[in-house]
Design a protein around this motif. Structure first.
Motif, PDB file in Angstrom:
ATOM      1  N   LEU A   1       0.831  -1.209   0.000  1.00 53.17           N
ATOM      2  CA  LEU A   1       0.000   0.000   0.000  1.00 53.17           C
ATOM      3  C   LEU A   1       0.863   1.256   0.000  1.00 53.17           C
ATOM      4  O   LEU A   1       0.589   2.212  -0.737  1.00 53.17           O
ATOM      5  N   HIS A   2       1.905   1.269   0.815  1.00 49.39           N
ATOM      6  CA  HIS A   2       2.829   2.408   0.834  1.00 49.39           C
ATOM      7  C   HIS A   2       3.505   2.561  -0.525  1.00 49.39           C
ATOM      8  O   HIS A   2       3.650   3.672  -1.053  1.00 49.39           O
ATOM      9  N   PHE A   3       3.912   1.442  -1.099  1.00 50.37           N
ATOM     10  CA  PHE A   3       4.576   1.440  -2.400  1.00 50.37           C
ATOM     11  C   PHE A   3       3.657   2.019  -3.477  1.00 50.37           C
ATOM     12  O   PHE A   3       4.092   2.802  -4.330  1.00 50.37           O
ATOM     13  N   ALA A   4       2.381   1.649  -3.462  1.00 50.17           N
ATOM     14  CA  ALA A   4       1.420   2.192  -4.429  1.00 50.17           C
ATOM     15  C   ALA A   4       1.352   3.712  -4.302  1.00 50.17           C
ATOM     16  O   ALA A   4       1.302   4.426  -5.307  1.00 50.17           O
ATOM     17  N   GLY A   5       1.373   4.221  -3.060  1.00 50.50           N
ATOM     18  CA  GLY A   5       1.375   5.663  -2.846  1.00 50.50           C
ATOM     19  C   GLY A   5       2.630   6.325  -3.393  1.00 50.50           C
ATOM     20  O   GLY A   5       2.568   7.390  -4.017  1.00 50.50           O
ATOM     21  N   VAL A   6       3.785   5.680  -3.182  1.00 50.69           N
ATOM     22  CA  VAL A   6       5.058   6.212  -3.699  1.00 50.69           C
ATOM     23  C   VAL A   6       5.015   6.283  -5.222  1.00 50.69           C
ATOM     24  O   VAL A   6       5.394   7.302  -5.821  1.00 50.69           O
ATOM     25  N   VAL A   7       4.547   5.221  -5.858  1.00 50.69           N
ATOM     26  CA  VAL A   7       4.501   5.186  -7.320  1.00 50.69           C
ATOM     27  C   VAL A   7       3.543   6.262  -7.845  1.00 50.69           C
ATOM     28  O   VAL A   7       3.885   6.996  -8.783  1.00 50.69           O
ATOM     29  N   LEU A   8       2.365   6.380  -7.247  1.00 48.89           N
ATOM     30  CA  LEU A   8       1.415   7.403  -7.690  1.00 48.89           C
ATOM     31  C   LEU A   8       1.996   8.806  -7.513  1.00 48.89           C
ATOM     32  O   LEU A   8       1.859   9.665  -8.384  1.00 48.89           O
ATOM     33  N   TRP A   9       2.660   9.044  -6.388  1.00 47.05           N
ATOM     34  CA  TRP A   9       3.305  10.341  -6.143  1.00 47.05           C
ATOM     35  C   TRP A   9       4.373  10.613  -7.204  1.00 47.05           C
ATOM     36  O   TRP A   9       4.440  11.709  -7.771  1.00 47.05           O
ATOM     37  N   ASP A  10       5.195   9.624  -7.484  1.00 50.03           N
ATOM     38  CA  ASP A  10       6.257   9.791  -8.484  1.00 50.03           C
ATOM     39  C   ASP A  10       5.679  10.075  -9.870  1.00 50.03           C
ATOM     40  O   ASP A  10       6.253  10.853 -10.638  1.00 50.03           O
ATOM     41  N   ILE A  11       4.553   9.468 -10.192  1.00 49.43           N
ATOM     42  CA  ILE A  11       3.914   9.715 -11.486  1.00 49.43           C
ATOM     43  C   ILE A  11       3.447  11.164 -11.571  1.00 49.43           C
ATOM     44  O   ILE A  11       3.668  11.843 -12.585  1.00 49.43           O
ATOM     45  N   VAL A  12       2.832  11.664 -10.506  1.00 51.00           N
ATOM     46  CA  VAL A  12       2.365  13.057 -10.497  1.00 51.00           C
ATOM     47  C   VAL A  12       3.544  14.020 -10.616  1.00 51.00           C
ATOM     48  O   VAL A  12       3.544  14.934 -11.447  1.00 51.00           O
TER      49      VAL A  12
END
Length: 168
Positions: A68-79
């Motif tokens: 779940l944390h990783f999904a947040g990191v990836v979404l943040w990096d995409i933005v």
């Protein structure tokens, strides 16, 4: 000696995929009405079962909180990457420094490697182009990269290490 036929997959052979399919259907329909819930359940159960031969064995998540944390990191990096690429494209006279960056792989799980390549490609400004035959490195093309070694280290730290924890 004849081979035994493969056993049929269970209805939840890919539970994460089933959950994602149901959630995606409901989000796309923007409704929690009974017909949409029924359709979401049918899609979540039937599609993974029909596609089981193409999907292979389901990946088992070892550490859900890390995922779940990783999904947040990836979404943040995409933005953030979208904003950086937009700045590069929209700024007159910008001079990006494209580079090919080899990233040595510690992960060996094919699912983890595919996910890593997908994450890299999904993040604007980078594209994973080649996974070496022996799967010992992945070649990444970066739109703007002043320090290829630093980019490789970031990919390993931000993406590969969590994938290793999540998928083993």
């Amino acid at each position: 000696m004849s081979e035994r036929p493969k056993p049929k997959p269970g209805w939840l052979a890919h539970p994460v995929l089933s959950l994602l399919l149901a959630a995606a259907w409901l989000v796309l329909q923007q409704s929690l009405a009974v017909p949409q819930l029924i359709t979401a359940v049918v899609l979540a159960l039937v599609l993974p079962r029909l596609l089981h031969g193409f999907l292979g064995p389901g990946a088992r998540l070892r550490r859900v909180p890390v995922a779940l944390h990783f999904a947040g990191v990836v979404l943040w990096d995409i933005v953030v990457s979208n904003l950086i690429v937009a700045r590069i494209v929209l700024t007159p006279g910008s001079d990006p420094q494209p580079a090919w960056v080899p990233v040595a792989l510690d992960i060996r799980d094919p699912t983890a490697i595919v996910l890593l390549a997908t994450i890299i490609t999904t993040t604007p400004g980078t594209v994973s182009c080649v996974v070496d035959e022996d799967r010992r490195r992945i070649m990444v093309h970066a739109l703007d990269c002043a320090d290829p070694a630093e980019l490789a280290a970031q990919i390993k730290q931000r993406y590969e290490q969590p994938l290793k924890e999540i998928l083993g």
